[in-house]
Design an enzyme around this catalytic site. Structure first.
Site, mmCIF file in Angstrom:
data_model
loop_
_atom_site.group_PDB
_atom_site.id
_atom_site.type_symbol
_atom_site.label_atom_id
_atom_site.label_comp_id
_atom_site.label_asym_id
_atom_site.label_seq_id
_atom_site.Cartn_x
_atom_site.Cartn_y
_atom_site.Cartn_z
ATOM 1 N N GLU A 94 11.928 -10.701 -3.558
ATOM 2 C CA GLU A 94 11.945 -9.588 -4.505
ATOM 3 C C GLU A 94 12.806 -8.448 -3.966
ATOM 4 O O GLU A 94 13.568 -7.825 -4.711
ATOM 5 C CB GLU A 94 10.517 -9.132 -4.787
ATOM 6 C CG GLU A 94 9.756 -10.131 -5.664
ATOM 7 C CD GLU A 94 8.280 -9.823 -5.813
ATOM 8 O OE1 GLU A 94 7.673 -10.310 -6.789
ATOM 9 O OE2 GLU A 94 7.718 -9.104 -4.973
ATOM 10 N N VAL B 261 -11.465 4.688 10.585
ATOM 11 C CA VAL B 261 -12.577 4.164 11.374
ATOM 12 C C VAL B 261 -12.061 3.751 12.743
ATOM 13 O O VAL B 261 -11.082 3.007 12.862
ATOM 14 C CB VAL B 261 -13.235 2.973 10.663
ATOM 15 C CG1 VAL B 261 -14.288 2.315 11.551
ATOM 16 C CG2 VAL B 261 -13.853 3.426 9.346
ATOM 17 N N GLY C 106 -12.033 0.585 3.602
ATOM 18 C CA GLY C 106 -10.810 0.158 2.949
ATOM 19 C C GLY C 106 -10.872 0.328 1.450
ATOM 20 O O GLY C 106 -11.796 -0.153 0.790
#
Length: 433
Positions: free
Chosen positions: A176, A84, A16
């Site tokens: 938002e 992965v 990651g």
């Protein structure tokens, strides 16, 4: 050409390249280790500003930078592009398809995927989420096409369908998005069309909790609500989505016809957590030890959104936010260095730096310790914090200029429609890391 001395150094594999993974790699820059950072994309994305790409305020390259560029000066780190597929903690290997990569230490920082509460198959194709640049571009495409389709709608009913936007989830991302949609409809596009009135667009915010912004204090949430209502955003709290389809949504038995449904209601940890074969919480997060390692495998650590650990100060789980992920990444790296130096590991201690959310143009809410702010000063703080997190002076300058231009003119200059969507939401959901 200078290469990694992988045969001589301790092998660290990081899965990651988000906040936690990249911070772990950076914190190991001077350590005697050989790092392999694995990610399915080649870039690091500043996710808190994804919604600005989705609402045409910024371009993708302004909030994302190539991982190789970020780590180009770090000689002990290499990038492996791939997804992965499995982890073997018994034999210290991770797999990309059939390829096995050995490790001495593994740091799982695979982040989250969108969670539709068991309705992924039906809802994901029609309710767009916001987890990646591809998601943001899909969302921008859907929003802009809605106005284009409304321009040439044959009936008022059809026009209303295209001009209705439903945002599911009243957390920071949801408000938002709702605020940005209102700005687009009321100001940015107000004079761009000949046959429709963009200001007539309906923006509906749906939240299952009894108020918006559950992580914030109730008084700040109420002020944010009043601001959104002033912007003509319809707010439905204590309401639950029962169905989402191409025709719109069903909320607590009420059908709302809408061409655009945006999902900001839930995420879950990467499915890769199951590959560790250790206890998980009900959402799929790894129940880590105080030093962030997993039970029975001290050389494997989980950090960021995939880790479940209690904040001793509050007695609550550490929230899945950028500051927590970065702090975990630094602690994981420090504990690896402790092992290499023969020192005792330290427990992870979360430091809450506060919470910020933009409500609309020039308005934000801020909660930092005992300090509560709403309005322009909070927005200035929001602007400063986000600009500080952007890597590269040139990008800081570009973003600051665009925000200033948008503030004074209401313009959003990234309103380009893509010819096609390269990756479907369903395909992205299948990618684990």
């Amino acid at each position: 050409m200078e290469t990694l001395k992988s045969q001589q150094a301790t092998k660290v594999v990081i899965i990651g390249g988000g906040f936690a993974g990249l911070e772990t790699a950076r914190a190991l820059k001077k350590a005697p280790v050989s790092i392999t950072l694995i990610d399915k994309t080649n870039h690091y994305c500043f996710q808190p500003l994804l919604y600005q790409v989705a609402t045409a305020a910024l371009n993708p390259a302004e909030i994302a930078q190539p991982l190789r560029g970020q780590l180009r000066d770090q000689k002990n780190c290499q990038i492996r592009l791939g997804s992965v597929s499995d982890i073997d903690t018994q034999n210290n290997k991770v797999f990309i398809g059939e390829e096995a990569i050995a490790y001495d230490y593994l740091v799982l920082a695979a982040g989250t995927v969108s969670f539709y509460f068991g309705h992924e198959k039906e809802w994901m194709p029609v309710a767009l989420s916001l987890k990646s640049l591809a998601d943001a571009l899909d969302m921008r495409d859907r929003i802009l096409r809605a106005f284009e389709n409304a321009e040439w709608a044959k009936t008022e009913e059809e026009r209303a369908y295209y001009l209705t936007f439903v945002v599911v989830g009243g957390g920071p991302t949801g408000i938002e998005l709702a605020g940005a949609l209102s700005e687009i409809a009321r100001n940015t596009l107000a004079k761009n069309f000949r046959h429709i009135e963009p200001r007539s667009a309906r923006i509906i915010l749906v939240e299952g909790f009894n108020r918006i912004l559950p992580p914030f204090p109730p008084d700040l949430a109420e002020k944010a609500k009043q601001r959104l209502l002033k912007m003509r955003v319809e707010i439905m709290c204590s309401q639950h989505v029962e169905q989402i389809d191409a025709d719109g949504v069903v909320v607590s038995g009420q059908r709302i016809r809408a061409s655009t449904v945006l999902w900001a209601a839930g995420v879950r940890p990467s499915p890769l957590t199951a590959a560790l074969k250790v206890p998980l919480d009900k959402t799929g997060r790894v129940l880590v030890e105080p030093d962030l390692s997993i039970p029975e495998h001290k050389n494997v650590m989980a950090v960021g959104d995939v880790a479940y650990i209690i904040d001793k100060k509050t007695g609550q789980p550490v929230p899945g936010v950028a500051q927590g992920a970065m702090q975990m990444g630094r602690r994981a790296a420090a504990n690896i260095c402790c092992d290499l130096a023969g020192k005792k590991r330290e427990s992870f201690i979360y430091r809450d730096l506060g919470s910020l959310a933009q409500v609309g143009r020039g308005v934000a809410v801020a909660h930092i310790g005992r300090i509560k702010m709403v309005g322009f000063l909070a927005w200035c703080l929001w602007l400063f914090v986000h600009l500080r997190s952007i890597v590269g002076f040139n990008l800081k300058f570009i973003i600051l200029f665009k925000w200033a231009w948008s503030f004074f003119t209401h313009e959003r200059d990234s309103r380009l429609l893509a010819d096609k969507v390269l990756i479907s939401a369903e395909q992205r959901q299948k990618e684990p890391d």
